[in-house]
Structures are given as structure tokens and as C-alpha cells.
Design a protein around this motif. Structure first.
Motif, PDB file in Angstrom:
ATOM      1  N   SER A 166       0.854  -1.209  -0.061  1.00 50.33           N
ATOM      2  CA  SER A 166      -0.077  -0.097  -0.135  1.00 50.33           C
ATOM      3  C   SER A 166       0.888   1.234   0.046  1.00 50.33           C
ATOM      4  O   SER A 166       0.588   2.156  -0.399  1.00 50.33           O
TER       5      SER A 166
ATOM      6  N   LEU B   2      -7.675  -1.965  -3.081  1.00 51.18           N
ATOM      7  CA  LEU B   2      -8.200  -0.771  -2.490  1.00 51.18           C
ATOM      8  C   LEU B   2      -7.463   0.391  -3.387  1.00 51.18           C
ATOM      9  O   LEU B   2      -8.185   1.585  -3.343  1.00 51.18           O
ATOM     10  N   CYS B   3      -6.245   0.468  -3.341  1.00 54.05           N
ATOM     11  CA  CYS B   3      -5.343   1.482  -3.960  1.00 54.05           C
ATOM     12  C   CYS B   3      -5.669   1.905  -5.374  1.00 54.05           C
ATOM     13  O   CYS B   3      -5.547   2.858  -5.713  1.00 54.05           O
TER      14      CYS B   3
ATOM     15  N   ALA C 272      -6.507   4.620   0.264  1.00 52.55           N
ATOM     16  CA  ALA C 272      -7.340   3.481   0.767  1.00 52.55           C
ATOM     17  C   ALA C 272      -6.483   2.420   1.572  1.00 52.55           C
ATOM     18  O   ALA C 272      -6.913   1.874   2.447  1.00 52.55           O
ATOM     19  N   GLY C 273      -5.383   1.628   0.721  1.00 54.29           N
ATOM     20  CA  GLY C 273      -5.004   0.670   1.359  1.00 54.29           C
ATOM     21  C   GLY C 273      -4.288   0.788   2.653  1.00 54.29           C
ATOM     22  O   GLY C 273      -4.185  -0.017   3.501  1.00 54.29           O
TER      23      GLY C 273
ATOM     24  N   VAL D 158      -6.879   1.142   5.491  1.00 51.96           N
ATOM     25  CA  VAL D 158      -7.760   0.087   5.803  1.00 51.96           C
ATOM     26  C   VAL D 158      -6.897  -0.952   6.492  1.00 51.96           C
ATOM     27  O   VAL D 158      -7.225  -1.583   7.784  1.00 51.96           O
TER      28      VAL D 158
END
Length: 454
Positions: free
Chosen positions: A89, A219-220, A227-228, A231
Motif C-alpha cells: 500500500s 483498494l489503492c 485507501a490501502g 484500511v
């Protein structure tokens, strides 16, 4: 007919009244005909299959029958999943916003180095004061570091702020080590149960490192570059809080001694294990870089994640199956056999890459991964048998540090091989060489690896 008669209820006939003088009548006993024994009832095929399934999974059912084990395992898996998400991430977030993979790689490498230095110190505090008292504040600091990195990237802070923020994540506790310490405490007098628990933990590690990068990438790329990281930090903090709340299975703090405890590095037989872990980490690091390069050269770079997931899946499956076996013989001999199997299977990707076939390489990676989990399971079992209970978290964190150092060295060696060995195909010689080096170290220190553990 006999069965039919035997099944009927036998009722004596009623007496018939006749007009005669009354007299005492003694009724004759009425006996039922003998009923032959029923033939043995054979279970249906479904029952037999179920019985075999119960027998097959009995070792895992037995360890999870202990109260509290399912709760702390579920919480630890939640806390362990971010271990495969944080670095990926960070790279995607920094490279996606700053446009520099070099900066992203430097930030992650700095954080990895800091983790190797700070991790054993955090584990030593956990051994001295307890998991719940140290793991929670250490995780809070690490989560704040991830949040700081996210804000620095989002608001275009100077590069030095990125390094400082990611260094703060080095306080992340070794969640897998804390879980293994609980199993070691619960089954301190049962080597077979500890073997099964260590096998499960290694399979869980492989599963988290298989799913973590995939979730981070999703997510990314599908939401926001940040986002990664967000989370991953939330999962880490939530999982550790839930894990620390399970006080019933937490190992007790060992009583303090007057003298200064000896470092686990000075314990007899531990150095050969750490050297083998170092070489095994080099296998992981070089295999990852070379596989990504191989897929990139063939124009299917997105498939690299799936190919690496196959390697992790093979290791995960082998770890679970290995946990069903009852360990026999000296642990040192079993460890040597596992390392030899890893050394024998690791040349398979090199042979498959020479054909240029991606399906063949995927199968080779699946097979090659099947020896890594048994090696780590047996090695961790040896480490637990040689480390005092008061220093168990520190000892296992040193093993993780050796793995991280090996991964870093293997990544560098794999990148060099891709650039200097006529492409990524021949570069698969690097993981094979690292596995052979692990075998050479194990054989050269065979006397030091002998253990009374069974």
C-alpha cells in the motif's frame, strides 16, 4: 418368518370360564421364541466419509477445542492480514501520487530496516511485561505512523516526512509470534499439539501474505491511493485490541531475575537456525522479483500476482497437511530433511522458465512452494524448544528479523540477476542458489541443530 414372529408381541391367551367347581389354577408360563441376533449394521458411505474426515482433521479439532483458542486466533488473523498490505500500500500510494518508485522503495526499505532494529526490542518488552500491556500501545504508535504517512502523502509534505512517518510503524508487534507464544504456553507439555499449532500458524502466515497484497492493490487502484494504508492501519489496530482482550490464553509474565538475561542470540543452536531463516528469506525475496520480471517480459505483468499467489497457496496447503502428521525422530533431523526438500524443489521454476511457458512456470511455483512451510514449521518448533519461555517472543522476532533481512537481500540479488543474466528466465537461478545455501548452512551446522525435541 422367524424374525417376523420374534418381532410380534407375545400375549397370553385369556382363560375360558367353564361351569365347573372352582379350583386354583396355576397358569403355565408363556415364553417367546428365541430371537436371532441382528446382523451388524454397516454405516452408509456418507457416514464412513464423514468418519474419515473427522479422523483427518482431528489434530486441528483437538487444539481448537481448548477454550479461548478460536477467539484469539480469529483476532490475530485480523491483525496479521495488514502485514501483507502495509508495504504494498505504501509503494502504490507514494508512487501513485509522487510519480517515483525510487522514493517509494526507499521509504519502504527504511521502514523495513527500522523494523529489524526495533522489532526485537518490542518483543523483549512483551516478554517482560506481557502481551496486552505492550502490544496495544506499540500498535497505537504504529497506526499513528501509518496515518501520518497517509496525511503527508495527501498534503504533499516533504520527502523527509515520509521517511519519519514510516519509521514510526517499526513498533508494530510481531502478531504471529505472539500467537505462537500462546500455543506454546497452552501445549507446553504436548509436542504433537505444538507441531499442529505451528503448522496452522505458518499456513496462516502464507494465507495473509497471499491475500494482503491482492487486497491492498484492489483498494489503492479501485478507490483511492490512500485507501490501502487506511484500511491496513484500521485492521491492525482492531485486531490487536481484540487479541489483547483475550486474557485467558495470554502467557504469564516470567518472574524477573536479578541478573541481566542473556540475549537469545547467545543461546546454543540458535545461530544456525537464524542463518537458515536468512537464506530462506532470500528465496522468498528473489522469487518475487524474478517472477514479476518474467511476467512483465511476457506482457502479462498483472498475472504476476496470481503466479506468486500459487506459490503461497502451495506453501499454505503443505503447511496444513504437515500439521496432520505426527512428528517422529529428532527435530534437527526433520529440519534437515525439510531444508533438503526445499533445495530439491526450488530448481523447478528455473527449468520451467527455460521453456517460456507461463502455465508450466505456475505449476512449478506451486510445487516449489510446498517445501517452504514445512521448513518454517520445523524451524520454529526448534526455536521454541531452545528459547526460554521468558524470551520466547524475542526469539521468534529475531527469526522474523532474519527472514526480513533475507527478503531484502534476495530482492536485491534477484533484481541484479534479471539485469545481468540475460533476462528473468535464467535469473531463477537465484532462489535455487539461496535454497542450496540454506541446505549448506544446515548441513555445516548439523551438530548445532541437534535437538532433544521430538
Amino acid at each position: 418368518m422367524i424374525l417376523f414372529l420374534g418381532a410380534r408381541p407375545v400375549v397370553p391367551r385369556p382363560a375360558v370360564l367353564r361351569p365347573v367347581a372352582p379350583r386354583s389354577v396355576v397358569p403355565r408360563p408363556v415364553t417367546a421364541p428365541p430371537v436371532p441376533p441382528s446382523p451388524p449394521v454397516r454405516p452408509s458411505p456418507r457416514v464412513r466419509r464423514h468418519g474419515r474426515g473427522v479422523t483427518l482433521t482431528a489434530p486441528y479439532r483437538r487444539i481448537f477445542a481448548v477454550p479461548g483458542t478460536r477467539a484469539f486466533t480469529a483476532a490475530n488473523l485480523l491483525a496479521r492480514l495488514p502485514m501483507g498490505m502495509l508495504s504494498v500500500s505504501a509503494v502504490l500510494m507514494i508512487a501513485g501520487t509522487r510519480g517515483s518508485y525510487a522514493l517509494a522503495g526507499a521509504v519502504v526499505a527504511t521502514g523495513l530496516t527500522a523494523t529489524a532494529l526495533v522489532g526485537p526490542l518490542t518483543a523483549r518488552l512483551i516478554d517482560r511485561y506481557g502481551q496486552s500491556r505492550i502490544a496495544v500501545p506499540a500498535t497505537v504508535i504504529a497506526a499513528l505512523g501509518s496515518l501520518s504517512l497517509l496525511l503527508c502523502v495527501h498534503y504533499d509534505a516533504p520527502a523527509w516526512a515520509l521517511f519519519a512517518s514510516y519509521i514510526a510503524t517499526a513498533t508494530t508487534p510481531n502478531t504471529g509470534g505472539m500467537s505462537r507464544a500462546r500455543w506454546a504456553h497452552l501445549f507446553r507439555g504436548d509436542p504433537a499439539a505444538r507441531h499442529t499449532a505451528n503448522s496452522f500458524e505458518q499456513a496462516a502466515d502464507e494465507l495473509c501474505f497471499m491475500l494482503g497484497p491482492v487486497l491492498a492493490t484492489l483498494l489503492c487502484t479501485a478507490f483511492l491511493p490512500e485507501a490501502g494504508t487506511a484500511v491496513a492501519a484500521a485492521l491492525l489496530l482492531t485486531g490487536v485490541l481484540l487479541f489483547a482482550a483475550q486474557r485467558g490464553t495470554e502467557p504469564p509474565v516470567a518472574p524477573r531475575t536479578t541478573g541481566r538475561p542473556r540475549s537469545p542470540l547467545r543461546l546454543p543452536g540458535l545461530s544456525p537456525l537464524l542463518l537458515t531463516f536468512l537464506a530462506t528469506g532470500a528465496v522468498f525475496g528473489s522469487l518475487e522479483v524474478v517472477t514479476i520480471a518474467f511476467a512483465d517480459v511476457h506482457g502479462v505483468r498483472p498475472a504476476a500476482g496470481g503466479m506468486l499467489a500459487l506459490q503461497a497457496a502451495g506453501s499454505c496447503a503443505a503447511g496444513l497437511l504437515y500439521g496432520l502428521l505426527r512428528p517422529t525422530g529428532p527435530a534437527g533431523s526433520r529440519f534437515l530433511g525439510c531444508v533438503a526438500a526445499m533445495s530439491a524443489l526450488m530448481p523447478l521454476p528455473l527449468a520451467a522458465a527455460s521453456t517460456g511457458s507461463l502455465p508450466a512456470l505456475a505449476v512449478a511455483l506451486l510445487l516449489a512452494g510446498m517445501a517452504t512451510a514445512p521448513t518454517m514449521v520445523t524451524g520454529m518448533g526448534l526455536l521454541q524448544s531452545r528459547t526460554p519461555a521468558a524470551q520466547l517472543n524475542e526469539g521468534m522476532t529475531l527469526a522474523v528479523t532474519a527472514l526480513l533481512a533475507g527478503i531484502a537481500a534476495g530482492s536485491a540479488a534477484g533484481g541484479w540477476a534479471v539485469d545481468h543474466l540475460a533476462g528473468p528466465g535464467p535469473a531463477y537461478v537465484m532462489p535455487a542458489t539461496a535454497a542450496a545455501l540454506a541446505l549448506a548452512v544446515t548441513m555445516s551446522r548439523r551438530k548445532g541443530l541437534r535437538s532433544r525435541a521430538r
